[in-house]
Design a protein around this motif. Structure first.
Motif, PDB file in Angstrom:
ATOM      1  N   GLY A 239       0.812  -1.414   0.005  1.00 37.72           N
ATOM      2  CA  GLY A 239      -0.111   0.129  -0.307  1.00 37.72           C
ATOM      3  C   GLY A 239       0.854   1.521   0.032  1.00 37.72           C
ATOM      4  O   GLY A 239       0.298   2.432   0.423  1.00 37.72           O
ATOM      5  N   SER A 240       2.025   1.060  -0.224  1.00 37.37           N
ATOM      6  CA  SER A 240       2.828   2.248  -0.203  1.00 37.37           C
ATOM      7  C   SER A 240       3.092   2.937  -1.419  1.00 37.37           C
ATOM      8  O   SER A 240       3.519   2.142  -2.459  1.00 37.37           O
ATOM      9  CB  SER A 240       4.344   1.879   0.259  1.00 37.37           C
ATOM     10  N   GLU A 241       2.805   4.252  -1.703  1.00 37.51           N
ATOM     11  CA  GLU A 241       2.846   5.034  -2.859  1.00 37.51           C
ATOM     12  C   GLU A 241       3.726   6.454  -2.739  1.00 37.51           C
ATOM     13  O   GLU A 241       4.614   6.434  -3.480  1.00 37.51           O
ATOM     14  CB  GLU A 241       1.434   5.103  -3.317  1.00 37.51           C
ATOM     15  N   ARG A 242       3.408   7.171  -1.741  1.00 35.58           N
ATOM     16  CA  ARG A 242       3.968   8.196  -1.501  1.00 35.58           C
ATOM     17  C   ARG A 242       5.215   8.205  -0.911  1.00 35.58           C
ATOM     18  O   ARG A 242       6.315   9.117  -1.035  1.00 35.58           O
ATOM     19  CB  ARG A 242       3.149   9.352  -0.708  1.00 35.58           C
ATOM     20  N   ALA A 280      -3.490   4.408   8.700  1.00 35.73           N
ATOM     21  CA  ALA A 280      -3.763   3.066   9.127  1.00 35.73           C
ATOM     22  C   ALA A 280      -2.678   2.075   9.089  1.00 35.73           C
ATOM     23  O   ALA A 280      -2.105   2.124   7.822  1.00 35.73           O
ATOM     24  CB  ALA A 280      -4.988   2.424   8.838  1.00 35.73           C
ATOM     25  N   VAL A 281      -2.168   0.949   9.999  1.00 32.96           N
ATOM     26  CA  VAL A 281      -1.355   0.206   9.602  1.00 32.96           C
ATOM     27  C   VAL A 281      -1.721  -1.171  10.611  1.00 32.96           C
ATOM     28  O   VAL A 281      -2.131  -1.173  11.482  1.00 32.96           O
ATOM     29  CB  VAL A 281       0.004   0.619  10.302  1.00 32.96           C
ATOM     30  N   GLN A 300       0.681  -3.766   6.011  1.00 37.37           N
ATOM     31  CA  GLN A 300      -0.374  -3.274   5.236  1.00 37.37           C
ATOM     32  C   GLN A 300      -0.887  -1.962   5.880  1.00 37.37           C
ATOM     33  O   GLN A 300      -1.285  -1.872   6.834  1.00 37.37           O
ATOM     34  CB  GLN A 300      -1.830  -4.168   5.163  1.00 37.37           C
ATOM     35  N   VAL A 301      -0.472  -0.741   4.876  1.00 37.58           N
ATOM     36  CA  VAL A 301      -0.631   0.492   5.274  1.00 37.58           C
ATOM     37  C   VAL A 301      -1.744   1.122   4.437  1.00 37.58           C
ATOM     38  O   VAL A 301      -1.823   0.957   3.229  1.00 37.58           O
ATOM     39  CB  VAL A 301       0.944   1.198   5.360  1.00 37.58           C
ATOM     40  N   ARG A 302      -2.332   2.182   5.057  1.00 36.38           N
ATOM     41  CA  ARG A 302      -2.991   3.520   4.220  1.00 36.38           C
ATOM     42  C   ARG A 302      -2.202   4.559   4.664  1.00 36.38           C
ATOM     43  O   ARG A 302      -2.227   4.938   5.644  1.00 36.38           O
ATOM     44  CB  ARG A 302      -4.276   3.418   4.686  1.00 36.38           C
TER      45      ARG A 302
END
Length: 626
Positions: A239-242, A280-281, A300-302
Motif C-alpha cells: 500500500g506504499s505509494e507516496r 492505518a497500519v 498493510q498501510v494506508r
C-alpha cells in the motif's frame, strides 16, 4: 445434547462421554453457547418486538443461576410467538428441560433437580405463566489438571521458561469450581502464552474434561502443540505509494533475525501508526509456506496525505486566548525530509517556527534542523529572539536522546532591559519516560536532563555551561474501590526541577537562556514566569539558578458507590530563582483542584493561593507532558 440419565444409569459415564467430545478443540455441538452468558435469546424471526406475550417465564433458583437461565433459555425465543397453543407450548416445555440442564452443566451443575409448571393466567399480562424451579445441587470442582506441551517447545532449553509459565499460570487449578467458560478461558490463556513468543502457530492438539457427576469432580487434561519456533524475516510494505518503503522499515525498527515476539510486532505497528506517515497500519507474520527461521512480516498501510493543515484556538490562565496554525509537509521536494511549521499567537507570546526532520537511519538516529523567531514577555520586558539549531535525535519506546548545536539571538526591549546578546552552544538532552500510560499516568516515573556548553558572541565572548534536570514520580497510596466500578489508585505525584548556568558574573548571557518560573505547570498561585532572580524598580529579571518542587495528592471521586473519571487533588508547590545559590528563597503556593480523565489526557482545574504574592489564582490545563 446433555440428557438427564435415568435413575438406574450411573451419572459418571454420560458426563464423561459428553465432555470428552466437547473438549476437542474447535468442536461446537450445541446451539447454545457454552462459553458463558450470551445476550438474551432473540425472538423467533419475523415476530415484532412489541407483539403480545404468549407466556411469561418465572425462574425460581439461586440469584446467579436465575439470571443466567432467564437470559439464555431457548424457551424465551417463543414468548411472543403469535397463536401459540397450549399443546405446542407443552412440546416446547419438553425441550426446555434438556436445554436447562445443558445450561446448568456449563456452570458445573451436573445433577440438578428441575420442575416445570405451566399455569393459565387469564386477564394477566400473558395468558400463561411458566414456572421453572431449580435445585442445582452441588457444583463440580476440579480434582486434577494435566497440562502438557509437545512439539519443538517440549525439548527446547530456551522455551523452558515459557513451558513453565503455561503450567504454573494455569487458571483452573485443583479445588476451583468448574464452569465451561473458565475451562475455555484457561485453555485460551495457555495458548496465548505460547503464541506470545517463538511459537505463533501453537494450537490445542487435544483437550478433555472428565466429569464425575456422582462425586461432583472433574479431571482436566490439555495438550498443546507448539509448532516450530519462528524468527522475524524482512518487512514487506503493501500500500506504499507516496513514501519510501525502506523508510517504513527504519521507522518500524523490527529486528530481522530476532526471535518472534507478539509484543515486538505490536510495538513496531504502533511506531508506524504514530509516525505521521500512515493513517492505518496492520502488521502480520507470514507463517504459510515460509521458512520459520526468516518468516516475512507484512505491513498493510494506508498512507497519510502529503500535506496537512491544523487550525487551533485555545485559552490559558497563563497567557489568555491562543490561536495556532500548524502545517506539515511529509516529504519536502528534493530532500524527502518532513517539515513541521507552526504559527502561534497569544497575549504574551508570538511564535513562528519550522523544523525539518529526516527519516531515521538503520541505527535509529535521524538528522534534524530548526529555526524560530519569537516575541515573548520575559520578566518585565519584551524579548525579540531568534534560534537556529541542528543535530541528531533518536526516540525509542521510552527514551529520547538529542545532540545538537544551537545559536541564540536575544534583543531586549523595555526600561532597564539587559543588553542584547548572542550565543552558540553544543547540547545533549536525555529523557526517560517509565509511566504506565503516556497520556494519563498513575504509576511510574520520568527523568530528564540537558547539558549545554558554549560561548556568548556579542557583546563580548564569555564561555558558559547550562544544565537542567526534571523528575516526576507517582507513588501509589492504595486503591479506592467501593460497591461497584473499577478500582483506581490514589497516589502522590512528586515533582522536582533544577537548573544552573555557570559563567563569570559580568557575562551577558542571552535572556532566553536564563531561568524564570511560576504558572500552571510549575508553581501554582503565581503568574506565568513571574518568579525571577530579583526585582529592581518593579522590574523582574531572570536568574542563573532554578529550583522547583511539588507534592500533590490525587484521589478518585466516587459517586453513589461508583468510582468515576473525576479526581480531587490537594497540592503544595515551591519555586525559587536567583543569581547565586545562597540567594534561593522559595515562593510557595498551596491549593486544591479537580481533574477529569478525558480521552486525550487529564483536564485539570486548580485553585491556588500564593503565600508571598498573597493572591488567589485559577489554573487550567489539558493533557500530560513530560
Amino acid at each position: 445434547m446433555i440428557a438427564r440419565p435415568p435413575p438406574s444409569t450411573p451419572a459418571r459415564w454420560p458426563a464423561l462421554l459428553l465432555f470428552s467430545v466437547l473438549g476437542l478443540a474447535g468442536c461446537s455441538l450445541l446451539p447454545v453457547s457454552l462459553g458463558g452468558p450470551r445476550d438474551t435469546a432473540p425472538d423467533v424471526a419475523g415476530v415484532p418486538d412489541d407483539a403480545p406475550l404468549a407466556f411469561t417465564l418465572d425462574v425460581q433458583a439461586p440469584r446467579d443461576i436465575e439470571a443466567y437461565l432467564t437470559k439464555n433459555l431457548e424457551l424465551q425465543r417463543f414468548r411472543r410467538f403469535p397463536g401459540l397453543e397450549a399443546r405446542e407450548l407443552s412440546r416446547l416445555l419438553g425441550a426446555a428441560d434438556s436445554n436447562a440442564r445443558e445450561l446448568l452443566a456449563t456452570l458445573g451443575y451436573f445433577a440438578p433437580t428441575l420442575a416445570l409448571d405451566m399455569q393459565e393466567t387469564p386477564g394477566a399480562e400473558a395468558p400463561r405463566r411458566i414456572v421453572l424451579t431449580v435445585a442445582p445441587g452441588p457444583q463440580t470442582h476440579i480434582r486434577s489438571a494435566t497440562i502438557d506441551v509437545t512439539g519443538p517447545a517440549a525439548t527446547s532449553a530456551e522455551a523452558a521458561p515459557q513451558r513453565a509459565r503455561v503450567q504454573n499460570e494455569w487458571a483452573l487449578p485443583p479445588g476451583q469450581p468448574f464452569t465451561q467458560s473458565d475451562w475455555d478461558g484457561a485453555k485460551d490463556q495457555g495458548l496465548r502464552t505460547l503464541r506470545a513468543r517463538r511459537y505463533p502457530t501453537a494450537r490445542i492438539a487435544n483437550s478433555r474434561a472428565e466429569v464425575d457427576a456422582d462425586r461432583h469432580e472433574a479431571d482436566l487434561a490439555v495438550n498443546y502443540d507448539s509448532g516450530p519456533a519462528y524468527r522475524f524475516g524482512p518487512l514487506r510494505v503493501e500500500g506504499s505509494e507516496r513514501y519510501d518503503p525502506d523508510g517504513a522499515r527504519r521507522l518500524a525498527r523490527l529486528p530481522t533475525g530476532a526471535v518472534y515476539s507478539e509484543a515486538r510486532l505490536l510495538d513496531a505497528q504502533q511506531r508506524l501508526a504514530s509516525s505521521g506517515y500512515y493513517d492505518a497500519v496492520f502488521l502480520t507474520l507470514d507463517t504459510d509456506g515460509t521458512d520459520p527461521e526468516a518468516a516475512p512480516v507484512t505491513a498493510q498501510v494506508r498512507e497519510a496525505k502529503l500535506q496537512k493543515w491544523v487550525f487551533g484556538v485555545g485559552v490559558s490562565t497563563d497567557s489568555g486566548p491562543r490561536l495556532s496554525v500548524d502545517h506539515t509537509h511529509n516529504r519536502l521536494p528534493g530532500i524527502g525530509w518532513r517539515a513541521l511549521n507552526k504559527l502561534q499567537l497569544d497575549r504574551k507570546n508570538k511564535l513562528l517556527s519550522t523544523e525539518w526532520t529526516a527519516l531515521p537511519a538503520d541505527d535509529g538516529w535521524r538528522w534534524f534542523s530548526g529555526a524560530q523567531v519569537q516575541r515573548e514577555a520575559t520578566g518585565s520586558y519584551e524579548v525579540n529572539s531568534a534560534r537556529l539549531r541542528g543535530g541528531r535525535t533518536r526516540s525509542d519506546d521510552r527514551i529520547d536522546r538529542t545532540a545538537f548545536l544551537q545559536y541564540d539571538y536575544a534583543h531586549n526591549q523595555g526600561p532597564s532591559a539587559p543588553p542584547s546578546s548572542t550565543a552558540v552552544t553544543a547540547n545533549y538532552s536525555w529523557t526517560g519516560r517509565y509511566f504506565n500510560s503516556p497520556t494519563t499516568p498513575t504509576r511510574g516515573f520520568g527523568v530528564a536532563w540537558e547539558l549545554g556548553a558554549g560561548t556568548t558572541l556579542t557583546p563580548q565572548r564569555d564561555p558558559f555551561v547550562r544544565a537542567m534536570a526534571r523528575w516526576l514520580h507517582f507513588v501509589p497510596l492504595g486503591k479506592v474501590q467501593l460497591d461497584s466500578g473499577l478500582p483506581r489508585d490514589s497516589r502522590l505525584a512528586l515533582r522536582a526541577e533544577g537548573g544552573a548556568l555557570l559563567a563569570r558574573s559580568g557575562a551577558q548571557i542571552p535572556v532566553t537562556q536564563l531561568f524564570l518560573t511560576g504558572g500552571d505547570t510549575t508553581v501554582r498561585g503565581y503568574g506565568y514566569r513571574t518568579i525571577g532572580a530579583r526585582k529592581e524598580n518593579d522590574l523582574l529579571f531572570g536568574g542563573r539558578y532554578l529550583a522547583v518542587a511539588s507534592v500533590e495528592w490525587q484521589r478518585p471521586f466516587a459517586v453513589r458507590g461508583n468510582v468515576t473519571d473525576w479526581e480531587s487533588t490537594v497540592f503544595a508547590d515551591a519555586g525559587a530563582v536567583a543569581d547565586r545559590v545562597g540567594d534561593l528563597s522559595p515562593q510557595v503556593g498551596v491549593g486544591a483542584g479537580v481533574r477529569w480523565r478525558s480521552p486525550v489526557g487529564p483536564l485539570q482545574a486548580d485553585l491556588a493561593y500564593g503565600l508571598k504574592a498573597k493572591s488567589l489564582r485559577l489554573h487550567l490545563r489539558l493533557g500530560f507532558t513530560f
